[in-house]
Scaffold this active site. Sequence first.
Site, PDB file in Angstrom:
ATOM      1  N   ALA A   1       0.807  -1.238   0.000  1.00  0.00           N
ATOM      2  CA  ALA A   1       0.000   0.000   0.000  1.00  0.00           C
ATOM      3  C   ALA A   1       0.830   1.274   0.000  1.00  0.00           C
ATOM      4  O   ALA A   1       0.330   2.352   0.303  1.00  0.00           O
ATOM      5  CB  ALA A   1      -0.972   0.004   1.192  1.00  0.00           C
ATOM      6  N   ILE A   2       2.092   1.168  -0.377  1.00  0.00           N
ATOM      7  CA  ILE A   2       2.957   2.357  -0.330  1.00  0.00           C
ATOM      8  C   ILE A   2       2.920   3.103  -1.664  1.00  0.00           C
ATOM      9  O   ILE A   2       3.033   2.496  -2.729  1.00  0.00           O
ATOM     10  CB  ILE A   2       4.424   1.969  -0.050  1.00  0.00           C
ATOM     11  CG1 ILE A   2       4.537   1.147   1.225  1.00  0.00           C
ATOM     12  CG2 ILE A   2       5.306   3.224   0.049  1.00  0.00           C
ATOM     13  CD1 ILE A   2       5.902   0.529   1.433  1.00  0.00           C
TER      14      ILE A   2
ATOM     15  N   CYS B   1     -19.836  -5.020  13.219  1.00  0.00           N
ATOM     16  CA  CYS B   1     -18.418  -5.317  13.474  1.00  0.00           C
ATOM     17  C   CYS B   1     -17.992  -4.468  14.661  1.00  0.00           C
ATOM     18  O   CYS B   1     -17.842  -3.252  14.540  1.00  0.00           O
ATOM     19  CB  CYS B   1     -17.589  -4.997  12.235  1.00  0.00           C
ATOM     20  SG  CYS B   1     -15.815  -5.044  12.534  1.00  0.00           S
TER      21      CYS B   1
ATOM     22  N   HIS C   1       5.270   4.983  -3.331  1.00  0.00           N
ATOM     23  CA  HIS C   1       6.714   5.215  -3.212  1.00  0.00           C
ATOM     24  C   HIS C   1       7.095   6.577  -3.808  1.00  0.00           C
ATOM     25  O   HIS C   1       6.452   7.059  -4.754  1.00  0.00           O
ATOM     26  CB  HIS C   1       7.489   4.128  -3.971  1.00  0.00           C
ATOM     27  CG  HIS C   1       7.282   2.745  -3.431  1.00  0.00           C
ATOM     28  ND1 HIS C   1       7.819   2.321  -2.238  1.00  0.00           N
ATOM     29  CD2 HIS C   1       6.617   1.673  -3.941  1.00  0.00           C
ATOM     30  CE1 HIS C   1       7.495   1.050  -2.036  1.00  0.00           C
ATOM     31  NE2 HIS C   1       6.754   0.635  -3.048  1.00  0.00           N
TER      32      HIS C   1
HETATM   33  C1  LIG Z   1       3.621  -8.344  -2.182  1.00  0.00           C
HETATM   34  C2  LIG Z   1       3.448  -7.123  -3.022  1.00  0.00           C
HETATM   35  C3  LIG Z   1       3.796  -5.869  -2.525  1.00  0.00           C
HETATM   36  C4  LIG Z   1       3.652  -4.730  -3.322  1.00  0.00           C
HETATM   37  N1  LIG Z   1       3.834  -3.497  -2.758  1.00  0.00           N
HETATM   38  C5  LIG Z   1       3.651  -2.382  -3.517  1.00  0.00           C
HETATM   39  C6  LIG Z   1       3.758  -1.085  -2.944  1.00  0.00           C
HETATM   40  O1  LIG Z   1       3.880  -0.925  -1.732  1.00  0.00           O
HETATM   41  N2  LIG Z   1       3.676  -0.020  -3.769  1.00  0.00           N
HETATM   42  C7  LIG Z   1       3.506  -0.147  -5.112  1.00  0.00           C
HETATM   43  O2  LIG Z   1       3.508   0.863  -5.808  1.00  0.00           O
HETATM   44  N3  LIG Z   1       3.311  -1.360  -5.673  1.00  0.00           N
HETATM   45  C8  LIG Z   1       3.365  -2.474  -4.906  1.00  0.00           C
HETATM   46  N4  LIG Z   1       3.159  -3.715  -5.442  1.00  0.00           N
HETATM   47  C9  LIG Z   1       2.814  -3.820  -6.857  1.00  0.00           C
HETATM   48  C10 LIG Z   1       1.346  -3.516  -7.090  1.00  0.00           C
HETATM   49  O3  LIG Z   1       0.523  -4.140  -6.133  1.00  0.00           O
HETATM   50  C11 LIG Z   1       0.993  -4.015  -8.479  1.00  0.00           C
HETATM   51  O4  LIG Z   1       1.915  -3.497  -9.397  1.00  0.00           O
HETATM   52  C12 LIG Z   1      -0.401  -3.592  -8.911  1.00  0.00           C
HETATM   53  O5  LIG Z   1      -1.372  -3.955  -7.958  1.00  0.00           O
HETATM   54  C13 LIG Z   1      -0.701  -4.235 -10.252  1.00  0.00           C
HETATM   55  O6  LIG Z   1      -2.036  -3.992 -10.583  1.00  0.00           O
HETATM   56  P1  LIG Z   1      -2.679  -4.662 -11.862  1.00  0.00           P
HETATM   57  O7  LIG Z   1      -3.974  -4.012 -12.043  1.00  0.00           O
HETATM   58  O8  LIG Z   1      -1.688  -4.636 -12.985  1.00  0.00           O
HETATM   59  O9  LIG Z   1      -2.790  -6.207 -11.484  1.00  0.00           O
HETATM   60  P2  LIG Z   1      -3.876  -6.998 -10.634  1.00  0.00           P
HETATM   61  O10 LIG Z   1      -4.278  -6.263  -9.420  1.00  0.00           O
HETATM   62  O11 LIG Z   1      -3.286  -8.350 -10.418  1.00  0.00           O
HETATM   63  O12 LIG Z   1      -5.130  -7.066 -11.594  1.00  0.00           O
HETATM   64  C14 LIG Z   1      -5.155  -7.853 -12.745  1.00  0.00           C
HETATM   65  C15 LIG Z   1      -6.601  -8.266 -12.952  1.00  0.00           C
HETATM   66  O13 LIG Z   1      -6.741  -8.936 -14.206  1.00  0.00           O
HETATM   67  C16 LIG Z   1      -7.738  -9.915 -14.038  1.00  0.00           C
HETATM   68  N5  LIG Z   1      -7.614 -10.916 -15.101  1.00  0.00           N
HETATM   69  C17 LIG Z   1      -6.553 -11.721 -15.340  1.00  0.00           C
HETATM   70  N6  LIG Z   1      -6.814 -12.551 -16.365  1.00  0.00           N
HETATM   71  C18 LIG Z   1      -8.070 -12.258 -16.799  1.00  0.00           C
HETATM   72  C19 LIG Z   1      -8.907 -12.779 -17.810  1.00  0.00           C
HETATM   73  N7  LIG Z   1      -8.526 -13.805 -18.597  1.00  0.00           N
HETATM   74  N8  LIG Z   1     -10.134 -12.246 -17.989  1.00  0.00           N
HETATM   75  C20 LIG Z   1     -10.560 -11.215 -17.194  1.00  0.00           C
HETATM   76  N9  LIG Z   1      -9.810 -10.704 -16.198  1.00  0.00           N
HETATM   77  C21 LIG Z   1      -8.576 -11.207 -15.988  1.00  0.00           C
HETATM   78  C22 LIG Z   1      -7.417 -10.486 -12.662  1.00  0.00           C
HETATM   79  O14 LIG Z   1      -8.502 -11.225 -12.132  1.00  0.00           O
HETATM   80  C23 LIG Z   1      -7.083  -9.233 -11.884  1.00  0.00           C
HETATM   81  O15 LIG Z   1      -8.211  -8.686 -11.238  1.00  0.00           O
HETATM   82  C24 LIG Z   1       3.222  -4.865  -4.649  1.00  0.00           C
HETATM   83  C25 LIG Z   1       2.827  -6.121  -5.146  1.00  0.00           C
HETATM   84  C26 LIG Z   1       2.887  -7.229  -4.315  1.00  0.00           C
HETATM   85  C27 LIG Z   1       2.352  -8.533  -4.805  1.00  0.00           C
END
Ligand SMILES: Cc1cc2nc3c(=O)[nH]c(=O)nc-3n(C[C@H](O)[C@H](O)[C@H](O)COP(=O)(O)OP(=O)(O)OC[C@H]3O[C@@H](n4cnc5c(N)ncnc54)[C@H](O)[C@@H]3O)c2cc1C
Length: 480
Positions: free
Chosen positions: A46-47, A401, A49
Site C-alpha cells: 500500500a505504499i 463489526c 513510493h
Molecule cells: C507483495 C506485493 C507488494 C507490493 N507493494 C507495492 C507497494 O507498496 N507499492 C507499489 O507501488 N506497488 C506495490 N506492489 C505492486 C502492485 O501491487 C501491483 O503493481 C499492482 O497492484 C498491479 O495492478 P494490476 O492491475 O496490474 O494487477 P492486478 O491487481 O493483479 O489485476 C489484474 C486483474 O486482471 C484480471 N484478469 C486476469 N486474467 C483475466 C482474464 N482472462 N479475464 C478477465 N480478467 C482477468 C485479474 O482477475 C485481476 O483482477 C506490490 C505487489 C505485491 C504482490
Amino acid sequence: MYDYIIIGSGIVGTNIARELSKYKAKILVLEKENDVANHQTVANSAIIHSGHDPKENTLKAKLCVEGNRLYETMEKELHIPLLKTGAFVIAHDESEEKVLDELYERALINGVTQIGFYSRDEALKLEPNLNDTITKVLSLPSTKVTYPWEVAFACLENAIINGATFQKNSEVTRITKTGDHFEVEVNHQDIIGTKSVISASGIFSDQIAAMVEKDVAYRIKPRKGEYFVLDRKIKGFVDHVLYPLPTAKGKGVLIIPQVHGNILLGPTSTFQEEKELLSNTRDGMQQIRDDVSHLAKNVPFNMVIRNFAGLRASSTYDDFFIQESKEIKNFFHVAGIDSPGLTAAPAIARYLVEEVLKDHHLEKKPDFNPIREKRDAFYHLDETTQQALIKENPYFGNLICKCEKITEAEIMEAIHGPLGNDTIKGIKKRARAGSGLCQGGYCEGLILRIIARETNQPVNKINYYALDTPILGPETKVKK
Ligand SMILES: Cc1cc2nc3c(=O)[nH]c(=O)nc-3n(C[C@H](O)[C@H](O)[C@H](O)COP(=O)(O)OP(=O)(O)OC[C@H]3O[C@@H](n4cnc5c(N)ncnc54)[C@H](O)[C@@H]3O)c2cc1C
C-alpha cells in the site's frame, strides 16, 4: 462494438478505464473474478513510493515519480485515503551509508525533489523505536500510504459515471482478430466485439498475450511477498515507512504504517511457478521477524492479528512493458506491472492514453466529471450527525463489526452501493467489517445472514471470496 476492452480491474485496469473515460470512446472493463481488485491490488504494501529506488531512465522510475504526484490529485478528486507518512531508508555502518548516497543520487536523477538525510540522533528523535544500531537515514517525505482497493473502486466508479461499462465474472478465454476488429470470447461462450484490446491482466498477462501473439516478448515470473498485520492498537509504533537498503531481490522487508492505524511487516520476495498459490510459509514468517528487527527495536510481534501473501507480476522484461503488440495492431500490453505498480498506476494510464495511443487521436469529452463524492465511515462522524442518521435509518444504530465499529447500514451500502458485492471478503474490502482484532470471528456469521437477506440467497450459497467458496455446506438436518 466497443472502442476499447480493458482486461482486468486491478489498480491498473481501473485507472486506465478512468483515464480513457475522459475521451469520447466506448469502454468495457472485463474482470474474471466476482469483484474488483482481487489479485495484486488487494495484497501489497500500500505504499505510494517516492521513486528513489527504480533503475534510472526506466518507465518504472518515470511513472513512479509521476504517479506519486498524481495520487495527490486523486485524493482531491476521488477522496481516496492517503496518509502522508514519509519514509526512512536505514543504514547501519559506513559501507551502508555509501549506498544511501547512491540512492540519493539515483532519486535526484529519477526526479524526486523532496529528499534529505538525518543523522542517527535526529532520526531517533523522530522515530524513537528505530534500532539503536542505525547510523544514518535517507528521508523521503513524499512517500505515503493508501488503501489500494479503495482507489481501484474509486477509479472504476468514476469511469462508470463517465460512461464506461464494467462486467465481472467475465473471464476472457479467447481473442480473435477479424479484419479490423477483435472478437473477445468471455467464459467460453459470449463474443464481444471491440476495435482495441488493452491487457491489464497482471500475473496472467503472458497468457492473454499468447492468445494473440506467436512470440510473446516476456514471461511472467510470479514473486511472492508475505506479511504480518499488526493490530491498530499499535498505531504510532512508527510513523514513517521504514525501508532497509534495497537488494537485487527488491526493496526488502519493511515496516509500514497503514491508513487505518495497523502496521504491516513485510514483504518477503520468493519466485514461484504457481500463479494462484498464496499460502504463508514458516521460512517467510521467520525472515520477516529477523529482518524487521534490524530496522526497529521491540517490534510488537504479540500484536499480530493475521498474515497474508501477494504475488507480484514480475516479468523477464526488465521494466514495465507498456506498448502496442508488434504482431497485432491495436492489441496493447500493460504487463510486468510489479512494484511500484500501485504508485505508478495513474501515470501508467496517462502514459498509455497520451503516448502509446497517440495515433488514435482521441477527442476529449467536454463534460467529464472527475469527482467521486466523499464518504465517511459512520464512526468518524460527530455524534449529532450519527444520531440524525440513526433517526433516518435505524440500521445505523446496529453495530455489526464491534472491532472496527461498522454498522448494519454500512454493510447494506457495501452490498447495494456502486460496485456492490455479495461476498464476505467483498464486504470487508468495502466496509472494513471483519478487519479488526477478531478478524471476523464475531461478525462474519452476522454479515453472512445480512448478505443472504439482502440478496435473497440461501446462506449456504454465500461465498467467502472467489466464485465457489461458500462458507457453509449443505444442510445436514432438516426441520420437520
Ligand atoms: C507483495 C506485493 C507488494 C507490493 N507493494 C507495492 C507497494 O507498496 N507499492 C507499489 O507501488 N506497488 C506495490 N506492489 C505492486 C502492485 O501491487 C501491483 O503493481 C499492482 O497492484 C498491479 O495492478 P494490476 O492491475 O496490474 O494487477 P492486478 O491487481 O493483479 O489485476 C489484474 C486483474 O486482471 C484480471 N484478469 C486476469 N486474467 C483475466 C482474464 N482472462 N479475464 C478477465 N480478467 C482477468 C485479474 O482477475 C485481476 O483482477 C506490490 C505487489 C505485491 C504482490
